[in-house]
Design a protein around this motif. Structure first.
Motif, PDB file in Angstrom:
ATOM      1  N   LEU A 269      30.092  27.112  44.575  1.00 23.08           N
ATOM      2  CA  LEU A 269      31.063  27.088  43.478  1.00 23.08           C
ATOM      3  C   LEU A 269      31.548  28.506  43.191  1.00 23.08           C
ATOM      4  CD1 LEU A 269      32.514  25.582  41.169  1.00 23.08           C
ATOM      5  CD2 LEU A 269      30.521  26.044  39.739  1.00 23.08           C
ATOM      6  N   GLY A 270      30.597  29.457  43.178  1.00 22.92           N
ATOM      7  CA  GLY A 270      30.956  30.850  42.932  1.00 22.92           C
ATOM      8  C   GLY A 270      31.969  31.350  43.960  1.00 22.92           C
ATOM      9  N   LEU A 271      31.678  31.070  45.249  1.00 29.68           N
ATOM     10  CA  LEU A 271      32.594  31.501  46.315  1.00 29.68           C
ATOM     11  C   LEU A 271      33.963  30.862  46.132  1.00 29.68           C
ATOM     12  CD1 LEU A 271      30.201  31.262  49.391  1.00 29.68           C
ATOM     13  CD2 LEU A 271      31.139  33.342  48.377  1.00 29.68           C
ATOM     14  N   ASN A 272      33.962  29.569  45.793  1.00 27.86           N
ATOM     15  CA  ASN A 272      35.231  28.866  45.637  1.00 27.86           C
ATOM     16  C   ASN A 272      36.016  29.359  44.430  1.00 27.86           C
ATOM     17  OD1 ASN A 272      35.239  27.189  47.904  1.00 27.86           O
ATOM     18  ND2 ASN A 272      33.770  25.804  46.945  1.00 27.86           N
ATOM     19  N   MET A 273      35.294  29.759  43.388  1.00 24.25           N
ATOM     20  CA  MET A 273      35.999  30.282  42.204  1.00 24.25           C
ATOM     21  C   MET A 273      36.682  31.611  42.544  1.00 24.25           C
ATOM     22  SD  MET A 273      35.927  28.049  39.852  1.00 24.25           S
ATOM     23  CE  MET A 273      36.423  28.813  38.314  1.00 24.25           C
ATOM     24  N   ILE A 274      36.084  32.368  43.484  1.00 18.61           N
ATOM     25  CA  ILE A 274      36.741  33.599  43.925  1.00 18.61           C
ATOM     26  C   ILE A 274      38.061  33.251  44.606  1.00 18.61           C
ATOM     27  CG2 ILE A 274      36.565  35.560  45.511  1.00 18.61           C
ATOM     28  CD1 ILE A 274      33.523  35.520  44.965  1.00 18.61           C
ATOM     29  N   VAL A 275      38.037  32.194  45.417  1.00 17.72           N
ATOM     30  CA  VAL A 275      39.269  31.749  46.072  1.00 17.72           C
ATOM     31  C   VAL A 275      40.304  31.342  45.020  1.00 17.72           C
ATOM     32  CG1 VAL A 275      40.275  30.033  47.623  1.00 17.72           C
ATOM     33  CG2 VAL A 275      38.046  31.019  48.138  1.00 17.72           C
ATOM     34  N   VAL A 276      39.845  30.630  43.989  1.00 16.76           N
ATOM     35  CA  VAL A 276      40.759  30.232  42.903  1.00 16.76           C
ATOM     36  C   VAL A 276      41.400  31.479  42.293  1.00 16.76           C
ATOM     37  CG1 VAL A 276      40.902  29.204  40.602  1.00 16.76           C
ATOM     38  CG2 VAL A 276      39.559  28.076  42.367  1.00 16.76           C
ATOM     39  N   ALA A 277      40.570  32.498  42.050  1.00 17.10           N
ATOM     40  CA  ALA A 277      41.092  33.732  41.448  1.00 17.10           C
ATOM     41  C   ALA A 277      42.160  34.361  42.332  1.00 17.10           C
ATOM     42  CB  ALA A 277      39.941  34.706  41.211  1.00 17.10           C
ATOM     43  N   ILE A 278      41.899  34.344  43.655  1.00 25.04           N
ATOM     44  CA  ILE A 278      42.876  34.936  44.582  1.00 25.04           C
ATOM     45  C   ILE A 278      44.194  34.153  44.550  1.00 25.04           C
ATOM     46  CG2 ILE A 278      43.352  35.389  47.025  1.00 25.04           C
ATOM     47  CD1 ILE A 278      40.275  35.866  47.315  1.00 25.04           C
ATOM     48  N   VAL A 279      44.078  32.822  44.584  1.00 23.27           N
ATOM     49  CA  VAL A 279      45.290  31.993  44.540  1.00 23.27           C
ATOM     50  C   VAL A 279      46.034  32.200  43.212  1.00 23.27           C
ATOM     51  CG1 VAL A 279      46.174  29.625  44.606  1.00 23.27           C
ATOM     52  CG2 VAL A 279      44.344  30.306  46.136  1.00 23.27           C
ATOM     53  N   MET A 280      45.285  32.406  42.120  1.00 22.78           N
ATOM     54  CA  MET A 280      45.908  32.686  40.818  1.00 22.78           C
ATOM     55  C   MET A 280      46.743  33.958  40.874  1.00 22.78           C
ATOM     56  SD  MET A 280      43.007  31.781  37.986  1.00 22.78           S
ATOM     57  CE  MET A 280      43.825  32.593  36.619  1.00 22.78           C
ATOM     58  N   LEU A 281      46.165  34.972  41.531  1.00 21.57           N
ATOM     59  CA  LEU A 281      46.876  36.248  41.668  1.00 21.57           C
ATOM     60  C   LEU A 281      48.171  36.058  42.450  1.00 21.57           C
ATOM     61  CD1 LEU A 281      44.210  39.005  42.424  1.00 21.57           C
ATOM     62  CD2 LEU A 281      45.901  38.967  40.572  1.00 21.57           C
ATOM     63  N   ILE A 282      48.064  35.347  43.588  1.00 19.40           N
ATOM     64  CA  ILE A 282      49.229  35.114  44.440  1.00 19.40           C
ATOM     65  C   ILE A 282      50.290  34.332  43.686  1.00 19.40           C
ATOM     66  CG2 ILE A 282      50.021  33.976  46.561  1.00 19.40           C
ATOM     67  CD1 ILE A 282      47.152  34.420  47.649  1.00 19.40           C
ATOM     68  N   ASN A 283      49.844  33.343  42.925  1.00 16.51           N
ATOM     69  CA  ASN A 283      50.761  32.450  42.221  1.00 16.51           C
ATOM     70  C   ASN A 283      51.292  33.085  40.925  1.00 16.51           C
ATOM     71  OD1 ASN A 283      51.474  29.556  40.874  1.00 16.51           O
ATOM     72  ND2 ASN A 283      51.263  29.417  43.085  1.00 16.51           N
ATOM     73  N   GLY A 284      50.770  34.245  40.565  1.00 12.59           N
ATOM     74  CA  GLY A 284      51.239  34.937  39.372  1.00 12.59           C
ATOM     75  C   GLY A 284      50.862  34.247  38.074  1.00 12.59           C
ATOM     76  N   VAL A 285      49.664  33.681  38.001  1.00 15.61           N
ATOM     77  CA  VAL A 285      49.220  33.042  36.762  1.00 15.61           C
ATOM     78  C   VAL A 285      48.756  34.120  35.787  1.00 15.61           C
ATOM     79  CG1 VAL A 285      47.626  31.372  35.751  1.00 15.61           C
ATOM     80  CG2 VAL A 285      48.432  31.076  38.101  1.00 15.61           C
ATOM     81  N   PRO A 286      49.324  34.147  34.592  1.00 14.09           N
ATOM     82  CA  PRO A 286      48.878  35.163  33.630  1.00 14.09           C
ATOM     83  C   PRO A 286      47.474  34.856  33.110  1.00 14.09           C
ATOM     84  CG  PRO A 286      50.422  33.656  32.607  1.00 14.09           C
ATOM     85  CD  PRO A 286      50.341  33.254  34.041  1.00 14.09           C
ATOM     86  N   LEU A 287      46.708  35.907  32.876  1.00 11.61           N
ATOM     87  CA  LEU A 287      45.347  35.736  32.364  1.00 11.61           C
ATOM     88  C   LEU A 287      45.411  35.419  30.869  1.00 11.61           C
ATOM     89  CD1 LEU A 287      42.949  35.953  34.175  1.00 11.61           C
ATOM     90  CD2 LEU A 287      42.484  38.220  33.250  1.00 11.61           C
ATOM     91  N   MET A 288      44.710  34.366  30.455  1.00  6.78           N
ATOM     92  CA  MET A 288      44.733  33.979  29.049  1.00  6.78           C
ATOM     93  C   MET A 288      43.364  34.215  28.430  1.00  6.78           C
ATOM     94  SD  MET A 288      46.955  30.497  29.419  1.00  6.78           S
ATOM     95  CE  MET A 288      45.890  29.826  30.639  1.00  6.78           C
ATOM     96  N   GLN A 289      43.345  34.383  27.113  1.00  7.47           N
ATOM     97  CA  GLN A 289      42.076  34.610  26.415  1.00  7.47           C
ATOM     98  C   GLN A 289      41.121  33.444  26.576  1.00  7.47           C
ATOM     99  OE1 GLN A 289      43.234  35.413  22.413  1.00  7.47           O
ATOM    100  NE2 GLN A 289      43.482  37.619  22.764  1.00  7.47           N
ATOM    101  N   THR A 290      41.703  32.255  26.757  1.00 10.82           N
ATOM    102  CA  THR A 290      40.853  31.064  26.842  1.00 10.82           C
ATOM    103  C   THR A 290      39.944  31.075  28.070  1.00 10.82           C
ATOM    104  OG1 THR A 290      42.820  30.027  27.774  1.00 10.82           O
ATOM    105  CG2 THR A 290      42.233  29.430  25.509  1.00 10.82           C
TER     106      THR A 290
END
Lengths: 270, 400
Positions: A120-141
């Motif tokens: 899960l940890g490894l996959n969450m890193i992938v999620v973070a990378i895809v978020m960066l590529i997709n330009g998702v803004p970081l939210m406080q939530t």
């Protein structure tokens, strides 16, 4: 802390670490890409589902950053099913140990759950990378994410304890759980925006802790868009919102009690 | 409610008792046709539950005590309940009734190499096995070199275990196992595996344990080991303690009880499975496989192959130890018949199980025509009233 110290004594921690290490080495032994598969598998699944549901069927219903939304759902679902399916056979699979040495039985289920957590940890890193590529803004939530993962882990652990202990006696459970997981894949809003289904069914769907966690995580990490349906939104301030949490708590307690009740007879029944 | 058994773990350093077993029984519920599926369970439910189960009482109201520092031998035939007892002492099974109190830490190597994984390297298996024995990684790091040196397989440590011979696996497992520091050690049939060199290592380890006054529980079929090491022994049969006391008395009782069973089962010579025929008889010419110490054994051989000029016959202990083996070439003896021969020997052997190897030969003993790798087994029993000694054979000796 007396109980905690006894349960996680130095001896038990060392054994746990060694079992996790062994499983880690063995799982992908002989495969060329090895451990990369634990990230590649959900990514490939994501690729297929992305093409079908985001591009062809357009089940995103206008949710911003739908690819990330989709990927996060797949990652959380993969964690839940991997952990429960692998734990199910963990006691039976370690029968050689259980019949020959008296080690705490829970360590075996726990070690297979830790392996799922590492994935899960490894996959969450992938999620973070895809978020960066997709330009998702970081939210406080985002601060809610760890809490949601803990909730999901406790739910999965309760189920794992129950399944692993019951599987010793009832080998049909392997097939039954496979069918339940397959059903859950469609009942849980993994592939589509929940906004496309009637509110009545949304309410019912979100009583499932996995669906509740998934939607809350998408809300916290991907988008606060009104079409990201969460349990808090569909029920408003109603007390119904507590149901998934109660289910998690009951599942964990029942799973743990059943496991404790059965563990003394594992060696005889295996 | 039926009363259930208990196993308590105590830490009482003042007490002289290491293990106390009080009125312990163990019953297994054996399904007639094992139902591992839900459907089966449902069907059983409707049929009225327990009807398809058979209860088997493996241990019946057993009580005994093991004192600290004792080397305690448990003997008994297969199926007598000794392994079940051992598993309960180790906490693997729970007693059905009664109470077991274990005072101090206990390491069960119910078997050597528990958890060994063939897909892992020798090195990785050392760490896994060590963790199962309760060692942390730094602790194993510290003793790793010694373990490897003792096992004498340095070169193979980074190869996978599946490429090891069984002897190498046993050596590695044993090298880790002897590191166990616990107060009480449980050894189940550790001697049954391994070659002669391994047995020597085992024995010197037993010697060390005795010197250190550790509490040891040893399960074995080898009565000479019981006599040599144990300070106390117990004979279990059909789930009950038949005898508890001095090791040589227990060993003698066990050997006697085994002879009885041997005689009751009608003896058939297993000649069909050998390349040539071999019979074992006593001095009266009766086929047997049990001899008293010092008695004469008569072995008859007969073969069909032509050109047999010499024969050899050797006695081995059941554990593979070579005792004695002459052949007619070495003895410069020429056979009287071309297809049969008789051999007699006085069995000045210690009690235990032995077997014969036999060969037919051509012009000399390098030229083997047919070979019986494991021929008839026989037992030697000893009468303890006529003095005691240790070892395989009694040699003429004198104290000056």
């Amino acid at each position: 802390m007396g109980l905690f110290n006894r349960v996680f004594s130095k001896k038990n921690r060392a054994l746990l670490a060694e079992l996790v290490r062994t499983d880690f080495k063995l799982r992908y032994q002989g495969s060329v890409l090895g451990y990369a598969w634990s990230v590649l598998r959900p990514l490939l699944l994501f690729g297929i589902l992305y093409v079908i549901f985001a591009l062809v069927i357009k089940s995103g219903d206008g949710i911003p950053h739908f690819p990330v939304y989709l990927l996060l759902g797949i990652v959380l679902w993969t964690f839940f099913t991997d952990m429960t399916s692998q734990s199910l056979g963990s006691i039976v699979g370690r029968g050689d140990l259980i019949r020959k040495i008296s080690i705490p039985r829970w360590i075996i289920v726990f070690s297979s759950s830790i392996l799922a957590l590492i994935n899960l940890g490894l996959n969450m890193i992938v999620v973070a990378i895809v978020m960066l590529i997709n330009g998702v803004p970081l939210m406080q939530t985002i601060v809610f994410i760890p809490l949601l993962l803990i909730e999901l882990y406790i739910f999965a652990l309760g189920i794992s304890l129950f399944l692993s202990a019951a599987f010793v006696k009832f080998r049909d459970l392997g097939f039954i759980w496979e069918v339940i997981v397959q059903m859950g894949f469609y009942l849980t809003p993994i592939l589509y925006a929940m906004s496309i289904i009637p509110v009545r069914f949304q309410k019912l769907q979100l009583l499932n802790p996995v669906a509740q966690v998934m939607q809350d995580a998408r809300y916290s990490l991907v988008s606060h868009h009104e079409k990201v349906v969460t349990i808090w939104r569909v029920f408003g301030g109603d007390w119904y919102v507590l149901i998934p949490f109660v289910i998690v708590a009951i599942t964990f307690v029942v799973g743990l009690m059943y496991f404790r009740n059965q563990q003394d007879s594992f060696a005889e029944n295996l | 409610m039926k009363d259930t058994g208990k196993r308590l773990q105590a830490e009482d350093s003042d007490s002289s008792v290491a293990i106390k077993v009080e009125h312990v029984s163990k019953t297994f519920r054996l399904p007639h046709n094992r139902q591992n599926s839900l459907k089966g369970s449902f069907i059983n439910l409707f049929r009225g539950g327990d009807r398809t189960f058979e209860k088997q009482e493996v241990l019946k109201n057993v009580s005994f005590e093991i004192k600290k520092g004792e080397f305690f031998g448990i003997v008994g035939r297969n199926g007598s309940g000794k392994s079940t007892l051992l598993k309960m002492l180790a906490g693997i099974y729970k007693p059905t009734k009664g109470m077991i109190t274990v005072n101090g830490s206990l390491t069960p190597f119910i078997e050597l190499g528990v958890g060994f994984n063939p897909e892992l390297t020798g090195r990785e298996n050392v760490y896994l096995n060590g963790a199962l024995l309760g060692f942390s990684r730094p602790e194993i790091d510290a003793m790793y070199d010694d373990i490897v040196a003792f096992s004498e397989i340095e070169r193979f440590m980074d190869q996978r275990l599946k490429n090891y011979s069984s002897g190498m696996q046993v050596r590695l497992a044993f090298s880790i196992a002897i590191r166990a520091r616990s107060d009480i050690l449980v050894l189940d049939e550790v001697l049954a595996v391994g070659d002669e060199a391994f047995q020597r290592k085992c024995f010197s380890y037993f010697d060390r344990l005795k010197r250190e006054k550790r509490t040891v529980i040893l399960v074995t079929h080898d009565m000479s080991t019981v006599e040599r090491f144990c300070t106390k022994a117990m004979f279990i049969e059909e789930g009950k303690i038949l005898l508890e006391g001095k090791p040589h008395l227990v060993a003698a009782a066990y050997s006697r009880s085994n002879d009885k069973t041997d005689e009751s089962t009608s003896y058939q010579s297993p000649k069909q499975q050998y390349p040539f025929d071999i019979w074992v008889r006593d001095s009266a010419g009766k086929e047997t496989k049990s001899f008293a110490y010092g008695n004469k054994m008569v072995v008859e051989l007969s073969w069909k192959k032509p050109d047999v000029r010499h024969i050899g016959l050797a006695i081995f202990r059941a554990n593979g130890e070579y005792v004695f083996g002459p052949n007619t070439y070495q003895d410069s003896y020429s056979l009287k018949d071309s297809n049969k021969a008789t051999y007699t020997v006085d069995l000045n052997l210690n009690e235990g199980e032995y077997f014969l190897k036999a060969a037919t030969m051509g012009e000399n003993d390098n030229n083997i025509i047919e070979f019986i790798e494991e021929g008839p087994h026989f037992k030697v029993t000893r009468d303890y009233d006529s003095g005691r000694w240790g070892g395989v054979t009694k040699l003429d000796h004198e104290w000056l």
